[in-house]
Design a protein around this motif. Structure first.
Motif, PDB file in Angstrom:
ATOM      1  N   ARG A   1       0.853  -1.186   0.000  1.00  0.00           N
ATOM      2  CA  ARG A   1       0.000   0.000   0.000  1.00  0.00           C
ATOM      3  C   ARG A   1       0.889   1.235   0.000  1.00  0.00           C
ATOM      4  NH1 ARG A   1      -4.485   1.100   4.633  1.00  0.00           N
ATOM      5  NH2 ARG A   1      -2.637   1.223   5.977  1.00  0.00           N
ATOM      6  N   GLN A   2       0.571   2.169  -0.889  1.00  0.00           N
ATOM      7  CA  GLN A   2       1.348   3.396  -0.993  1.00  0.00           C
ATOM      8  C   GLN A   2       0.436   4.582  -0.716  1.00  0.00           C
ATOM      9  OE1 GLN A   2       3.236   4.111  -4.801  1.00  0.00           O
ATOM     10  NE2 GLN A   2       4.715   5.519  -3.897  1.00  0.00           N
ATOM     11  N   SER A   3       0.614   5.186   0.437  1.00  0.00           N
ATOM     12  CA  SER A   3      -0.150   6.387   0.774  1.00  0.00           C
ATOM     13  C   SER A   3       0.513   7.598   0.138  1.00  0.00           C
ATOM     14  CB  SER A   3      -0.230   6.552   2.290  1.00  0.00           C
ATOM     15  OG  SER A   3      -0.888   5.443   2.872  1.00  0.00           O
ATOM     16  N   LEU A   4      -0.222   8.666   0.024  1.00  0.00           N
ATOM     17  CA  LEU A   4       0.240   9.856  -0.679  1.00  0.00           C
ATOM     18  C   LEU A   4       1.537  10.380  -0.069  1.00  0.00           C
ATOM     19  CD1 LEU A   4      -0.605  11.739  -2.980  1.00  0.00           C
ATOM     20  CD2 LEU A   4      -1.681  13.214  -1.268  1.00  0.00           C
ATOM     21  N   GLY A   5       2.556  10.551  -0.925  1.00  0.00           N
ATOM     22  CA  GLY A   5       3.824  11.105  -0.468  1.00  0.00           C
ATOM     23  C   GLY A   5       4.720  10.141   0.274  1.00  0.00           C
ATOM     24  N   GLN A   6       4.380   8.873   0.270  1.00  0.00           N
ATOM     25  CA  GLN A   6       5.172   7.883   0.998  1.00  0.00           C
ATOM     26  C   GLN A   6       5.608   6.749   0.083  1.00  0.00           C
ATOM     27  OE1 GLN A   6       3.285   6.552   4.596  1.00  0.00           O
ATOM     28  NE2 GLN A   6       2.403   8.554   5.012  1.00  0.00           N
ATOM     29  N   GLY A   7       6.558   5.965   0.566  1.00  0.00           N
ATOM     30  CA  GLY A   7       6.942   4.768  -0.149  1.00  0.00           C
ATOM     31  C   GLY A   7       5.963   3.640   0.122  1.00  0.00           C
ATOM     32  N   PRO A   8       5.934   2.654  -0.755  1.00  0.00           N
ATOM     33  CA  PRO A   8       5.037   1.516  -0.532  1.00  0.00           C
ATOM     34  C   PRO A   8       5.356   0.786   0.762  1.00  0.00           C
ATOM     35  CG  PRO A   8       5.849   1.544  -2.792  1.00  0.00           C
ATOM     36  CD  PRO A   8       6.630   2.571  -2.043  1.00  0.00           C
TER      37      PRO A   8
END
Lengths: 112, 115
Positions: free
Chosen positions: A36-43
């Protein structure tokens, strides 16, 4: 050859609804991963399948999340009672044993 | 525990100038490290990997990375940036857990390339 295919590419639904996200791995790849990749983050790792069994589901955030791979190929990630915090891009990857993972383009999930 | 830290969230360069994207790792074992690239609305593409062979690793599209154990670093470089290099880059560590590829991603570095 065909790569990892994820459907749908985009999914918009209301809070509280149930969603299913599908992953078609590369043919012959025994290992399958969900991230899961949230906005502005790595998976972030969610779950790993070797064949039909979930060998490691330690990344699933809570019991609303569940994934299956009944025939050792296609996998479905299922989210119950969706919450706005579930909004993210869900990535699927497959590989042969310990070889590098090949990623799909992801499903962008938006919970309103 | 294994982890990776990408030291810059954004890097901006001019076309034709060198690119340096920095990554430090933490590992109890001899690490397996990767760089992946992600173009907008696309999946992740493997650029290169280090698995304890040569310390200078060459990847696709002219990128390379050097593993430096003394500095616990695995920085990504390219001699001359191209407009098409603009993307998000992730430094990735493979966690040794049960003998499979559980990947741990850094937070990413967004590379902008200006004409």
């Amino acid at each position: 050859g065909a790569g990892v295919s994820q459907t749908p590419s985009n999914k918009v639904t209301e809070k509280g609804k149930y969603v299913e996200l599908r992953c078609d791995p590369i043919s012959g790849h025994t290992a399958l991963y969900w991230y899961r990749q949230s906005l502005g983050q790595g998976p972030e790792f969610l779950i790993y399948f070797q064949g039909t069994g979930a060998a490691d589901d330690s990344g699933l955030p809570n019991d609303r999340f569940f994934a299956v791979r009944p025939e050792g190929s296609v996998s479905t990630l299922k989210i119950q009672r969706t919450e706005r915090g579930d909004s993210a891009v869900y990535l699927c990857a497959s590989s042969l044993s310990n070889q590098p993972q090949h990623f799909g383009d992801g499903t962008r999930l938006s919970i309103l | 525990a294994q982890s990776v830290t990408q030291l810059d969230s954004h890097v901006s360069v001019s076309e034709g100038t060198p690119v340096l994207l920095r990554c430090n790792y933490s590992s109890s074992y001899s690490p397996s490290l990767f760089w992946y690239v992600q173009h907008p609305n696309k999946g992740l593409q493997l650029l290169l990997k280090y698995t304890s062979a040569a310390t200078l690793v060459k990847g696709i599209n002219g990128f390379e990375a050097e593993f430096k154990k003394s500095e616990t670093s695995f920085h990504l470089t390219k001699p001359s940036a191209h407009m098409s290099d603009a993307a998000e880059y992730f430094c990735v560590h493979r966690a040794h857990s049960g003998g499979y590829n559980k990947l741990i991603f850094g937070a990413g570095t967004r590379l902008a390339v200006h004409p």
